[in-house]
Design a protein around this motif. Sequence first.
Motif, short mmCIF file in Angstrom:
data_model
loop_
_atom_site.label_atom_id
_atom_site.label_comp_id
_atom_site.label_asym_id
_atom_site.label_seq_id
_atom_site.Cartn_x
_atom_site.Cartn_y
_atom_site.Cartn_z
N VAL A 149 13.39 37.42 70.29
CA VAL A 149 13.77 36.08 70.71
C VAL A 149 15.08 35.70 70.04
CG1 VAL A 149 13.11 33.67 70.74
CG2 VAL A 149 11.37 35.43 71.02
N ARG A 150 15.98 35.19 70.83
CA ARG A 150 17.29 34.82 70.31
C ARG A 150 17.63 33.41 70.76
NH1 ARG A 150 22.79 36.36 72.23
NH2 ARG A 150 24.21 36.24 70.44
N LEU A 151 18.16 32.60 69.83
CA LEU A 151 18.57 31.23 70.13
C LEU A 151 20.05 31.09 69.81
CD1 LEU A 151 15.59 29.29 68.49
CD2 LEU A 151 15.87 29.88 70.90
N VAL A 152 20.80 30.50 70.72
CA VAL A 152 22.24 30.32 70.52
C VAL A 152 22.59 28.86 70.79
CG1 VAL A 152 24.55 31.00 71.22
CG2 VAL A 152 22.69 32.70 71.19
N GLU A 153 23.12 28.20 69.75
CA GLU A 153 23.51 26.81 69.89
C GLU A 153 24.95 26.69 70.35
OE1 GLU A 153 20.97 27.10 66.04
OE2 GLU A 153 22.56 28.24 67.05
N SER A 154 25.25 25.57 71.01
CA SER A 154 26.62 25.27 71.40
C SER A 154 26.77 23.76 71.55
CB SER A 154 26.99 25.96 72.72
OG SER A 154 26.16 25.50 73.77
N GLY A 155 28.01 23.30 71.63
CA GLY A 155 28.25 21.89 71.88
C GLY A 155 28.68 21.08 70.66
N GLY A 156 28.72 21.71 69.50
CA GLY A 156 29.15 20.98 68.31
C GLY A 156 30.64 20.66 68.38
N GLY A 157 31.09 19.81 67.48
CA GLY A 157 32.49 19.46 67.45
C GLY A 157 32.75 18.32 66.49
N SER A 158 33.96 17.82 66.53
CA SER A 158 34.37 16.70 65.68
C SER A 158 34.56 15.46 66.54
CB SER A 158 35.68 17.05 64.95
OG SER A 158 35.49 18.14 64.09
N VAL A 159 33.91 14.39 66.16
CA VAL A 159 34.00 13.14 66.90
C VAL A 159 34.15 11.98 65.93
CG1 VAL A 159 32.63 13.98 68.86
CG2 VAL A 159 31.50 12.83 66.94
#
Length: 134
Positions: free
Chosen positions: A2-12
């Motif tokens: 099982v593999r989980l990959v996060e995305s969508g982070g950033g500076s706000v």
Amino acid sequence: WVRLVESGGGSVDSGESLTLSCGGSGYTEFPYFMAWFRQAPGKEREGVAALYTGAGTTFYAHSVKGRFSISQDKLKNTLYLQMEALKSEDTGMYYCAAISTLSTAIETLRTPLGPLNPGRYDVWGQGTQVTVSS
């Protein structure tokens, strides 16, 4: 595997919104619980939001209740965290995690703070950084 990959982070900036995504793969069946955790420098990892995937029951940390929303799209094998009215104290590395074993899921349901306890989760992503400037 099982593999989980996060995305969508950033500076706000403070007050702005951000949505994180967590794509999963390698499941033989969908995890029983999925959750978002965060860790700020020098602090312990803390539970932000969790989802009991079967019933769709959600759990939130007091600090984010009313501002964050966790959701899932099982067809896309994706978990989301919609974050609104971000504050500087929301800054940290955000991790997606899953409970893949039924016995742990049952035990988690029986414990009031279980869904937000990082020790109960056996699958973790690598994290995505969220930085909120005041």
